[in-house]
Motif scaffolding. Structure first.
Motif, PDB file in Angstrom:
ATOM      1  N   LEU A  36       8.615  57.050  76.322  1.00 13.19           N
ATOM      2  CA  LEU A  36       7.916  58.344  76.327  1.00 13.19           C
ATOM      3  C   LEU A  36       6.907  58.532  75.184  1.00 13.19           C
ATOM      4  O   LEU A  36       5.750  58.863  75.438  1.00 13.19           O
ATOM      5  CB  LEU A  36       8.949  59.474  76.349  1.00 13.19           C
ATOM      6  N   PRO A  37       7.319  58.295  73.921  1.00 15.49           N
ATOM      7  CA  PRO A  37       6.323  58.505  72.860  1.00 15.49           C
ATOM      8  C   PRO A  37       5.134  57.548  72.968  1.00 15.49           C
ATOM      9  O   PRO A  37       4.016  57.916  72.608  1.00 15.49           O
ATOM     10  CB  PRO A  37       7.103  58.262  71.570  1.00 15.49           C
ATOM     11  N   MET A  48      15.293  62.182  80.694  1.00 15.27           N
ATOM     12  CA  MET A  48      14.834  62.696  81.983  1.00 15.27           C
ATOM     13  C   MET A  48      15.542  61.934  83.096  1.00 15.27           C
ATOM     14  O   MET A  48      15.382  60.721  83.211  1.00 15.27           O
ATOM     15  CB  MET A  48      13.327  62.540  82.081  1.00 15.27           C
ATOM     16  N   GLN A 103       3.896  56.432  75.805  1.00 13.71           N
ATOM     17  CA  GLN A 103       3.065  56.976  76.884  1.00 13.71           C
ATOM     18  C   GLN A 103       2.198  58.118  76.364  1.00 13.71           C
ATOM     19  O   GLN A 103       1.007  58.191  76.674  1.00 13.71           O
ATOM     20  CB  GLN A 103       3.970  57.469  78.018  1.00 13.71           C
ATOM     21  N   ILE A 104       2.798  58.988  75.545  1.00 14.95           N
ATOM     22  CA  ILE A 104       2.035  60.125  75.024  1.00 14.95           C
ATOM     23  C   ILE A 104       0.924  59.648  74.098  1.00 14.95           C
ATOM     24  O   ILE A 104      -0.151  60.234  74.056  1.00 14.95           O
ATOM     25  CB  ILE A 104       2.985  61.113  74.319  1.00 14.95           C
ATOM     26  N   ARG A 162      14.128  56.091  71.582  1.00 13.03           N
ATOM     27  CA  ARG A 162      12.926  56.869  71.858  1.00 13.03           C
ATOM     28  C   ARG A 162      12.381  57.486  70.562  1.00 13.03           C
ATOM     29  O   ARG A 162      11.176  57.511  70.327  1.00 13.03           O
ATOM     30  CB  ARG A 162      13.291  57.957  72.870  1.00 13.03           C
ATOM     31  N   ARG A 193      13.744  59.358  85.277  1.00 12.39           N
ATOM     32  CA  ARG A 193      13.099  58.181  84.711  1.00 12.39           C
ATOM     33  C   ARG A 193      14.134  57.120  84.372  1.00 12.39           C
ATOM     34  O   ARG A 193      15.237  57.447  83.919  1.00 12.39           O
ATOM     35  CB  ARG A 193      12.372  58.545  83.411  1.00 12.39           C
ATOM     36  N   SER A 224      -0.798  57.167  74.618  1.00 10.02           N
ATOM     37  CA  SER A 224      -1.744  56.447  75.483  1.00 10.02           C
ATOM     38  C   SER A 224      -1.654  54.928  75.403  1.00 10.02           C
ATOM     39  O   SER A 224      -2.670  54.247  75.513  1.00 10.02           O
ATOM     40  CB  SER A 224      -3.187  56.878  75.201  1.00 10.02           C
ATOM     41  N   THR A 258       8.614  56.597  68.227  1.00  7.21           N
ATOM     42  CA  THR A 258       7.527  57.476  67.805  1.00  7.21           C
ATOM     43  C   THR A 258       6.770  56.821  66.650  1.00  7.21           C
ATOM     44  O   THR A 258       5.651  57.199  66.360  1.00  7.21           O
ATOM     45  CB  THR A 258       8.044  58.843  67.304  1.00  7.21           C
ATOM     46  N   GLY A 303       3.831  65.694  66.021  1.00 11.59           N
ATOM     47  CA  GLY A 303       3.419  64.310  66.175  1.00 11.59           C
ATOM     48  C   GLY A 303       3.533  63.502  64.896  1.00 11.59           C
ATOM     49  O   GLY A 303       3.144  62.341  64.866  1.00 11.59           O
TER      50      GLY A 303
END
Ligand SMILES: Nc1ncnc2c1ncn2[C@@H]1O[C@H](COP(=O)(O)OP(=O)(O)OP(=O)(O)O)[C@@H](O)[C@H]1O
Ligand SMILES: [Mg+2]
Lengths: 256, 250
Positions: free
Chosen positions: A101-102, A90, A104-105, A149, A93, A107, A153, A78
């Motif tokens: 994606l990052p 994916m 979403q992870i 993506r 998606r 939150s 991050t 992380g």
């Protein structure tokens, strides 16, 4: 002032197999400065991807320590942006959902994440594709989604593992120029694995050569070209000499 | 129409088979052993009210309750086995074993337990339909790419994130494959259950006609059962296509 963002202090690492261990790094030291572009080059199987797995925290060193932004962290997961060898989008998606994606992870709210991604799509040459699926995209576009993506991050250090190796020569050239722009604009530190000597020379401030396995000391080559660079600069005599040197080293390594 | 073109071969083959059946049946000319397709259709038409209004709903009820239980049980088992090695070790062999037991032989025992109530038939249905759902979903949950999971880890994902972002979507197509097998089995399960003991239902009706040596009467509800099976299969396929839209861009 010390701007070291990544530091290896006598790092030793082996993969443990059923009957024997494969040593990949042997008490390795190196440092990478903030906003540097470092390429890593070496024969297949020499341990380049393993180096990234260690930095990203997927593997732990057997001996030694890895510092990120001057901090020694046991759990590095992380903390850096990792762009793997395959695009790993994916298929179920959409482009926006893949890039988010990052977020979403971490939150983020769905609409907030979507807004952040959408704001960047144009610059990544992806506008109009937000609700399409990866199956509809060309290889170059998929790599841009994968890079987007990685950028999202938010990590200052990005690890790119052969991002362009599956692309055709023309797409590759334009992706290299584009990556340079993005790197300068976003003020990131990039570690970049490649098999392509020209690519490494054109993009990097420094090149690390994996000259043996297990690697004890990385051969380090500084690239004297000023920025902004032009592909034609690669034809200058000192660059050609450098390229020959690099190729010789790699050839030595490949010989049985 | 596209559908017709796609299935031309199937329909032609079916037509030829039915034609030979018709000819053979007429030559043998013993309707209680081999009724001709036309005789069955005529019978179906004669019995349509009784079959559709009385016996079809009874069978459908068994099918739907059975499938609902199988889906809950199958998905529940698959997820638990995916989450816990201990549960997997304990249950997986038992699940396989449950399929070695000849269901038809067990069914009379269920009838002893539950009597002629709906539950003996539901149990037979569940016993043969939960298996394809469980195994397919379980395999699907395990088939998520290792590299993708590692990528999520480098982004700081927790176990729960990986389950919902990677495992569930990769399992979904497998779940639908299992469900497609299960719905076709469910028709067989319900019919076997009713065959062995019931007071209504297409299987029960078929058996009653058997005792009366009415060959066409045995086949008529079976035709209806096959139609139910085909319709259920198409329904699942339609839901599958709706929920896996991304597959069209592959
Ligand atoms: N999980 C693992 N377990 C055991 N050995 C491994 C594992 N992953 C890689 N290796 C071995 O470690 C060595 C280095 O692998 P690595 O993937 O780092 O090489 P690489 O330099 O990235 O190669 P390439 O250029 O082909 O991508 C190889 O010999 C490989 O077989
Ligand atoms: Mg590699």
């Amino acid at each position: 002032m010390d701007n070291t963002v990544l530091e290896f202090n006598s790092v030793t690492f082996s993969y443990s197999g059923p009957d024997n261990d494969t040593k990949i790094l042997d008490s390795l030291d190196f440092r990478v400065q903030e906003r540097e572009f470092v390429s890593i080059i070496g024969a297949s199987g020499s341990g380049k991807s393993t180096l990234f797995r260690l930095i990203s925290g997927l593997e732990q060193p057997s001996i030694g320590e890895i510092l990120i932004n001057g901090n020694y962290l046991t759990n590095r997961l992380g903390h850096v942006g990792y762009m793997p060898q395959q695009d790993l989008l994916m298929p179920w998606r959409t482009i926006v959902e893949n890039a988010a994606l990052p977020l979403q992870i971490n939150s983020y709210r769905k609409d907030e994440a979507r807004k952040q991604v959408t704001a960047l799509l144009d610059e990544f040459g992806l506008s109009g594709y937000e609700n399409r699926y990866p199956g509809d995209l060309s290889g170059g576009m998929k790599q841009r989604v994968s890079f987007l993506r990685t950028i999202l991050t938010g990590a200052p250090v990005l690890l790119l593992d052969e991002p362009f190796s599956a692309l055709d020569a023309i797409t590759r050239l334009s992706m290299q120029e584009w990556l340079m722009e993005q790197w300068e604009k976003r003020k990131k530190t990039i570690l970049f694995i490649t098999h392509d000597v020209n690519e490494a020379l054109y993009l990097s401030d420094r090149i690390f050569v994996f000259n043996q396995t297990p690697v004890h000391a990385l051969e380090e080559i500084k690239i004297p070209m000023k920025r902004p660079r032009n592909l034609k600069d690669l034809n200058r005599p000192e660059m050609i000499a450098l390229k020959d040197r690099l190729l010789d080293q790699l050839r030595l390594k490949v010989k049985p | 129409m596209k559908i017709w073109r796609e299935y031309t071969l199937t329909i032609s083959l079916l037509f030829i088979l039915v034609f030979f059946w018709e000819v053979t049946a007429r030559i043998i000319n013993m309707a209680f052993i081999l009724p001709s397709p036309t005789a069955i259709l005529v019978k179906l038409w004669e019995l349509k009210v009784v079959l559709i209004a009385e016996h079809l709903p009874a069978t459908l009820l068994i099918i739907f309750i059975g499938l609902a239980i199988s889906i809950l049980l199958g998905v529940g088992l698959a997820v638990s086995m995916n989450q816990s090695k201990i549960i997997e070790k304990a249950f997986y062999p038992l699940i396989i074993f449950s399929q070695m037991v000849p269901t038809v032989a067990l069914a009379p025992i269920f009838i002893l337990w539950f009597g002629y109530s709906i539950w003996s038939k539901v149990l037979v249905t569940v016993l043969i339909t939960f298996f394809p759902i469980t195994i397919n979903t379980y395999d699907g949950l395990r088939s998520g790419s290792k590299e993708l999971k590692e990528l999520l880890l480098t982004m700081g994902a927790r176990k729960k994130d990986i389950f919902f972002i990677v495992n569930v979507p990769t399992a979904l197509p497998h779940f639908f494959s299992g469900l497609k097998v299960a719905v076709t089995f469910s028709v067989i399960g319900a019919a076997i259950g009713e065959w062995l003991g019931a007071q209504a239902g297409l299987g029960y009706f078929s058996r009653r006609m058997m005792t009366q040596f009415d060959g066409a009467g045995v086949f008529a509800p079976i035709i209806l059962l096959s139609v139910v099976g085909i319709l259920l299969f198409l329904l699942v396929k339609w839901i599958e296509n709706k929920s896996l839209k991304w597959r069209q861009s592959q």
